[in-house]
Design an enzyme around this catalytic site. Sequence first.
Site, PDB file in Angstrom:
ATOM      1  NE  ARG A   1       3.692  -5.797  -3.479  1.00  0.00           N
ATOM      2  CZ  ARG A   1       4.049  -5.972  -2.188  1.00  0.00           C
ATOM      3  NH1 ARG A   1       5.021  -6.832  -1.835  1.00  0.00           N
ATOM      4  NH2 ARG A   1       3.450  -5.308  -1.227  1.00  0.00           N
ATOM      5  N   GLY A   2       5.789  -2.695  -3.121  1.00  0.00           N
ATOM      6  CA  GLY A   2       5.837  -2.344  -1.697  1.00  0.00           C
ATOM      7  C   GLY A   2       6.647  -1.057  -1.575  1.00  0.00           C
ATOM      8  CB  ALA A   3       5.849   2.127   0.100  1.00  0.00           C
TER       9      ALA A   3
ATOM     10  NE  ARG B   1       2.984   0.574  -8.394  1.00  0.00           N
ATOM     11  CZ  ARG B   1       2.581  -0.290  -7.460  1.00  0.00           C
ATOM     12  NH1 ARG B   1       3.471  -1.029  -6.821  1.00  0.00           N
ATOM     13  NH2 ARG B   1       1.303  -0.428  -7.167  1.00  0.00           N
TER      14      ARG B   1
ATOM     15  CG  ASP C   1       1.795   2.282  -0.759  1.00  0.00           C
ATOM     16  OD1 ASP C   1       1.001   1.541  -0.169  1.00  0.00           O
ATOM     17  OD2 ASP C   1       2.673   1.877  -1.550  1.00  0.00           O
TER      18      ASP C   1
ATOM     19  CG  ASN D   1      -1.585   0.347   2.988  1.00  0.00           C
ATOM     20  OD1 ASN D   1      -0.437   0.254   2.542  1.00  0.00           O
ATOM     21  ND2 ASN D   1      -2.193  -0.680   3.536  1.00  0.00           N
ATOM     22  CE  LYS D   2      -2.007  -2.636  -3.178  1.00  0.00           C
ATOM     23  NZ  LYS D   2      -1.899  -2.013  -4.533  1.00  0.00           N
TER      24      LYS D   2
END
Length: 360
Positions: A57-59, A100, A248, A258-259
């Site tokens: 995970r994580g862009a 995603r 992201d 972003n988150k």
Amino acid sequence: MPRYASAVENFFTLRTVSWKGDRVVLIDQTKLPNRFVFTEIRSPEEMASAIKKMVVRGAPAIGVAAAMGVALAALRSSAKSKQELLNDMEKAALLLKSTRPTAVNLFWGIDRIMKKVYSAKVESTDEIKSITVSEVKKMEEEDVKVNRRLGKIGNALINPGDTVLTQCNAGALATVSYGTALGVIRAAVEEGKVVKVIVPETRPQLQGSRLTAFELRKDGIECRIIPDTAVGYVMQNGYVDKVIVGADRVTRDGFVFNKIGTYQIAVLARKHGIPFYVAAPHSSVDMEHDNEQVIIEERSPDEVVRIRGRRIAASGVPVLNPAFDRTPPELIDGIITDVGLIEKPVELNLRKYFGGKDRS
Ligand code: MRU
């Protein structure tokens, strides 16, 4: 997916995603912080599932991992002609793009690999396979260099003794290595500055308390976990000098996706006069879309109402679980990228660095 455990090295150099011969090795982030386990990915289907389940995970990490998923499709293909091979790769690209929707890096990584093979002036399937593999290996190496460059640029903003509040995990675990927001912290630490980090736990997936705190602790960087609900408290009471978060997607109108929780942090930072910075590599910049065009991923209600499978919320009540939010440019003091610091007004200055359209 074969798994194996390992001792944790330091996160200055450890790789979250790496190409190993004919497979991809990922750190399984669903097991952290209790178990440090690597998992091997051998097909695009396994990669798609790993991205969906947030094993990776994580862009920036999912951008490189998705491109590697397409490379796995090429390697596993028994196509006899270039066209058949391209069809197999396109099928994998489509599957991986459906995993995603918010992080633009995912699309950037897949498009880059497809562009590379379409522009290759070769006909043999073996040559295309080898071009594909070299390109994903190049992407892996580039990600590390890009984050180190970004870290150096961001380091100029850090004063010795600063306490930086972040959100989610924009660290080594969200990239191939080193991290973006945490890359800035690492660069400052490597220069001998003492920096402390405040880590909101980041409900509901807890990337802050599970991943960011884990990385920082392993690297000996002082940090403190807070409940997400304490962000206002720590700002009001003078605990925070700066905010640095990841992204992201940065759209051409200067909005940062972003988150979830990032927007409320930005609003509170402005209220308390605390500088709010975003750290994002060029692969997170999307000069083709405005903010209204971006799809914000909604995840399962179970992430909110259950902890480790056990229900913790009143039953029968509907849940809204957006995974990301959008922060408008007027709340952003600067975007730290690998090509320079984009200063205010970010929506205008973005164009100077990234032009009108191209994001390759
Ligand atoms: O849902 P996740 O864990 O993939 O979300 C990650 C984030 O929001 C990060 O802050 C972002 O990808 C930047 S990572 C360098």
